[in-house]
Design an enzyme around this catalytic site. Sequence first.
Site, short mmCIF file in Angstrom:
data_model
loop_
_atom_site.label_atom_id
_atom_site.label_comp_id
_atom_site.label_asym_id
_atom_site.label_seq_id
_atom_site.Cartn_x
_atom_site.Cartn_y
_atom_site.Cartn_z
N LYS A 194 56.32 37.62 48.87
CA LYS A 194 54.99 37.50 48.25
C LYS A 194 54.24 36.38 48.95
O LYS A 194 54.85 35.43 49.47
CB LYS A 194 55.14 37.14 46.76
P1 NAD Z 1 42.47 42.74 41.06
O1 NAD Z 1 42.11 41.47 41.71
O2 NAD Z 1 41.94 44.01 41.62
O3 NAD Z 1 42.02 42.67 39.52
C1 NAD Z 1 42.44 41.65 38.67
C2 NAD Z 1 41.76 41.86 37.33
O4 NAD Z 1 42.26 40.85 36.44
C3 NAD Z 1 40.24 41.68 37.38
O5 NAD Z 1 39.62 42.58 36.48
C4 NAD Z 1 40.06 40.24 36.87
O6 NAD Z 1 38.79 40.03 36.27
C5 NAD Z 1 41.16 40.18 35.84
N1 NAD Z 1 41.54 38.81 35.51
C6 NAD Z 1 41.76 37.77 36.36
N2 NAD Z 1 42.04 36.65 35.65
C7 NAD Z 1 42.03 37.02 34.35
C8 NAD Z 1 42.22 36.33 33.13
N3 NAD Z 1 42.50 35.01 33.12
N4 NAD Z 1 42.12 37.01 31.96
C9 NAD Z 1 41.84 38.34 31.97
N5 NAD Z 1 41.63 39.05 33.09
C10 NAD Z 1 41.72 38.40 34.26
O7 NAD Z 1 44.07 42.75 40.96
P2 NAD Z 1 45.03 43.99 40.83
O8 NAD Z 1 45.41 44.43 42.19
O9 NAD Z 1 44.45 44.95 39.86
O10 NAD Z 1 46.33 43.30 40.22
C11 NAD Z 1 46.46 43.09 38.82
C12 NAD Z 1 47.91 42.76 38.49
O11 NAD Z 1 48.73 43.84 38.92
C13 NAD Z 1 48.48 41.52 39.16
O12 NAD Z 1 49.40 40.90 38.29
C14 NAD Z 1 49.21 42.06 40.35
O13 NAD Z 1 50.25 41.20 40.78
C15 NAD Z 1 49.76 43.34 39.77
N6 NAD Z 1 50.08 44.35 40.77
C16 NAD Z 1 49.14 44.85 41.63
C17 NAD Z 1 49.48 45.83 42.55
C18 NAD Z 1 48.47 46.47 43.47
O14 NAD Z 1 48.82 47.45 44.15
N7 NAD Z 1 47.24 46.01 43.51
C19 NAD Z 1 50.81 46.29 42.62
C20 NAD Z 1 51.75 45.78 41.72
C21 NAD Z 1 51.37 44.81 40.81
#
Ligand code: NAD
Length: 425
Positions: free
Chosen positions: A110
């Site tokens: 990561k």
């Molecule tokens: P992203 O940046 O596209 O979106 C993040 C979202 O979370 C946004 O809507 C943001 O406004 C919101 N957010 C941020 N801080 C916040 C808070 N304090 N309270 C409420 N909402 C908040 O990110 P993503 O790619 O959608 O990832 C989201 C989660 O999923 C993360 O934990 C990431 O590690 C996990 N994840 C993502 C992927 C991927 O393929 N993108 C894969 C596995 C896991």
Amino acid sequence: MANHMPDSEKPTSYLCGYIEAAVQQLNLPESSRDLLTNAYRELRVQIPVRRDSGEMDIFYGYRVQHNGALGPYKGGIRFHPEVVLNEVRDLASAMTWKNALMCLPFGGAKGGVICNPYTLSNREKEALMRGFTSKISLIIGPYRDIPAPDMNTNAQMMAWLMDEYGKKHGYSPAVVTGKPVELGGSLGRKEATGRGAFYLLEDYYKKASRSLNGATVALQGFGNVGYHVAALLENAGAKVVALANHLGGVYCEAGLDIQALKAYEKDNAYQLAGFADSSALTNEALLALNVDCLIPAALGHVIHEKNADAVQARVILECANLPVTPQGEKILEDKGVVILPDVLANAGGVTVSYFEWTQNLQQFQWEAAKVNQELKTKILAAFEKVIHCKETHGLNYRQACYRLAVERVHKASQLRGYTNNLSEQ
Ligand code: NAD
């Protein structure tokens, strides 16, 4: 086999508890526990970036490679003000177990850059991503470590990473996944994490002889993962009654119109409050709603010992990484809340990243329908194995996932000679 790591540097992560429990259940040697809980390599880099104002700012970032017994390291890069080494370690470790659980030929890694992406212009973001890539390029590569998007990073930023890496190493699309389709990205990758989570929840409901049609859902996070899982759930007839981002959320008993809410968020500088036919809601209130399913899809550690008792949902689908702390989980378990854990629920992203990597290595592109079908097959096959393990050994879903994953990584480590073989135990 002695472990010479000083106590001051031993990981304090709660993920270690899950690994140690699996090591004990499997009756693995002490040396294996040390190998599996600690990261192989941790790199911290300094990234000077000239701001649009002309000032130089110094940013810092990390790349942690946790365990590479099963193959090259693999895991996303996040941009966030709260990035800390300990959490990057946890997230890298979680990738090791996720990849192993999904039977992908990858280890876990990561990356994180400490910055507030909402205050960076596009040019500044590009400079920061290129700077970070250049500094970590020593340890990444198509057969070494393959980054991907995570919080606040996207396909465009992966294109900058590929381009920057290519300046030193030549054209190498397989060095990163989650790229734009025009540059070798896989069809279906953008939606993959949300889609995988959706397939899992749909199957969980089917096995419980229930339907998603009419089920109520509260969702935290409206980014890449949150948006796609919400859209698929809406399409399946579920009612997404509450949704929040970092600025707060909205509630609508009849179910929110996901496309319209996304357009509203875009037009209103991320503000969701004020959306038609809805009332404003805080993130804390969202987590406590009386819904069938709660989906954390933003930050980690949002459900903990102080708020778990307020959770009323029957099922938690962990789309975010590490959204429930072990103390929170204990309280939820006592209340009978079922948790579909992150290592399985959000594994769709890395699974399609694996498809993207293999397509890049072969210079070939799959149809979207094939990507989605292969993803469904892999997620549901992993779920079957988890259910079997859970029932055979009397575990919960998370414990079963870790037991299966730890067993696979241990076996690979043993075969490679990283740990004692059976005759030495
Ligand atoms: P992203 O940046 O596209 O979106 C993040 C979202 O979370 C946004 O809507 C943001 O406004 C919101 N957010 C941020 N801080 C916040 C808070 N304090 N309270 C409420 N909402 C908040 O990110 P993503 O790619 O959608 O990832 C989201 C989660 O999923 C993360 O934990 C990431 O590690 C996990 N994840 C993502 C992927 C991927 O393929 N993108 C894969 C596995 C896991």
